[in-house]
Enzyme design. Structure first.
Site, mmCIF file in Angstrom:
data_model
loop_
_atom_site.group_PDB
_atom_site.id
_atom_site.type_symbol
_atom_site.label_atom_id
_atom_site.label_comp_id
_atom_site.label_asym_id
_atom_site.label_seq_id
_atom_site.Cartn_x
_atom_site.Cartn_y
_atom_site.Cartn_z
ATOM 1 N N GLU A 197 0.891 -1.171 0.000
ATOM 2 C CA GLU A 197 0.000 0.000 0.000
ATOM 3 C C GLU A 197 0.925 1.217 0.000
ATOM 4 O O GLU A 197 1.015 1.930 -0.990
ATOM 5 C CB GLU A 197 -0.907 -0.018 1.236
ATOM 6 N N ASP A 275 -12.230 -0.593 2.158
ATOM 7 C CA ASP A 275 -11.220 -0.357 3.198
ATOM 8 C C ASP A 275 -11.831 0.260 4.462
ATOM 9 O O ASP A 275 -12.099 -0.453 5.425
ATOM 10 C CB ASP A 275 -10.089 0.518 2.633
ATOM 11 N N ASP A 276 -12.010 1.573 4.472
ATOM 12 C CA ASP A 276 -12.586 2.289 5.620
ATOM 13 C C ASP A 276 -13.626 3.272 5.086
ATOM 14 O O ASP A 276 -13.377 4.486 5.018
ATOM 15 C CB ASP A 276 -11.483 3.053 6.368
HETATM 16 N N1 ADE Z 1 -6.208 0.029 9.121
HETATM 17 C C1 ADE Z 1 -7.357 0.533 8.686
HETATM 18 N N2 ADE Z 1 -7.230 0.918 7.408
HETATM 19 C C2 ADE Z 1 -5.970 0.621 7.016
HETATM 20 C C3 ADE Z 1 -5.246 0.735 5.801
HETATM 21 N N3 ADE Z 1 -5.770 1.267 4.704
HETATM 22 N N4 ADE Z 1 -3.973 0.349 5.778
HETATM 23 C C4 ADE Z 1 -3.421 -0.163 6.877
HETATM 24 N N5 ADE Z 1 -4.051 -0.304 8.028
HETATM 25 C C5 ADE Z 1 -5.333 0.070 8.098
HETATM 26 ZN ZN ZN Z 2 -6.999 -1.941 4.812
#
Ligand code: ADE
Ligand code: ZN
Length: 332
Positions: A197, A275-276
């Site tokens: 990432e 993801d979030d």
């Molecule tokens: N924890 C929550 N979202 C994350 C992300 N995109 N990368 C790493 N840890 C995370």
């Molecule tokens: Zn993640």
């Protein structure tokens, strides 16, 4: 296109349940639990969601989740997201859970699991939404702490499909967790890990070779290493890519700059994920729509990506077959 993408039976393989906390829920839980909040309104909270990189997001994310105290809080958190996801045509969700972040605040593992499981049962029953849980280790915490967490999770192991690795990537290579992932394998758990990432391609190699992961979460930086791309393609490794997240955390400048089209052309096994979602401006459907807008992808592409997700999901074969059949029955 919106309606076609809405109807597509979508599975989400990369989601942090704590990252689904909406500003509205954050405010209501703070009030319910009698906790002062540094924000005074929902708008105030949204205003804080300007991130420069992964760490700047993680600071806000770990702060936000402090309002989660009781099993009811975790149930409400997850149910909010399950209902939203269901309304977007999501049929299966694999949720990363960060127990270390809760244990450090004095919240028992049992509380977290009980609340999430109550929501998962309701989602299955009321929404026909299946789910699996991924026990995530915070990679910027010591490996010994992850090992302790894994041992203390043994009584609840039946509730977890896999272990994962998340939080601040740079400086915390997968190899740091060699032993704990070996132990997870011994306990019969599948393995996934965030890699590539913000971290270099070397971290993706380590996740594959040292942690023996089934899937790579993100993995976008594999594109810097043609030999790695070839290997991922040949081994049909699944990457759980999160386009809106990558824009919000400045992994890429704009959606139009995202390597997704090149990754697709390279023959990689891709899936789209949110993801979030509460922090990155959209759920799974929004991620699909953003790709349509930026890359002009048609339903042939989206069906392939959605099929990849169903094929790679931790679900029963009966459920997989039923969902694949539902997808095949769509006219486009
Ligand atoms: N924890 C929550 N979202 C994350 C992300 N995109 N990368 C790493 N840890 C995370
Ligand atoms: Zn993640």
């Amino acid at each position: 296109m919106y309606n076609q993408l809405l109807r597509l039976p979508k599975a989400e393989l990369h989601l942090h349940i704590e990252g689904t906390l909406t500003p509205e829920r954050m405010m209501s839980l703070a009030e319910r639990n009698g906790m002062p909040l540094r924000y005074t309104s929902v708008d105030d909270i949204y205003a804080a969601y300007e991130f420069t990189d992964l760490q700047s997001f993680l600071d806000v994310y770990f702060q936000g989740m402090q309002v989660l105290k009781t099993a009811q809080d975790f149930e409400d958190l997850a149910m909010d997201y399950f209902e939203l996801a269901h309304s977007e045509g999501v049929v299966h969700i694999e949720l990363h859970v960060d127990p270390q972040a809760h244990l450090a605040r004095g919240i028992a593992l049992e509380t977290v699991i009980e609340g999430l499981n109550r929501a998962r049962s309701r989602a299955q029953r009321e929404l026909d939404l299946s789910s699996a849980m991924i026990l995530a280790f915070l990679r910027d915490r010591p490996a010994e702490e992850a090992a302790e967490l894994l041992e203390s999770t043994i009584p609840y192991l039946e509730h977890f499909a896999a272990v994962g690795l998340d939080s601040a990537e740079l400086g915390h290579p997968p190899s740091k967790f060699r032993q704990v992932f070996a132990r997870a394998a011994e306990l019969g758990l599948a393995r996934v890990a965030h890699a590539g990432e913000e971290g270099p391609p070397a971290y993706i190699y380590e996740a594959l070779d040292i942690l023996d992961v089934e899937r790579i979460d993100h993995g976008v930086r594999c594109m810097e290493d043609p030999a790695l791309v070839e290997r991922l393609r040949d081994e049909r490794r699944v990457l759980t890519v999160c386009p809106l997240s990558n824009v919000r955390l400045k992994v890429v400048e704009r959606m139009e700059d995202h390597p997704l089209p090149a990754m697709l052309d390279a023959g990689l096994m891709l899936t789209l994920n949110s993801d979030d979602p509460s922090y990155f401006g959209g759920g799974l459907l929004d991620n699909y729509l953003a790709c349509h807008q930026a890359f002009g992808w048609d339903m042939v592409v989206f069906k392939k990506l959605a099929r990849n997700a169903l094929n790679a999901a931790f679900m029963s074969e009966a459920r997989r077959e039923a969902l694949l059949a539902r997808m095949d029955a769509l006219s486009v």
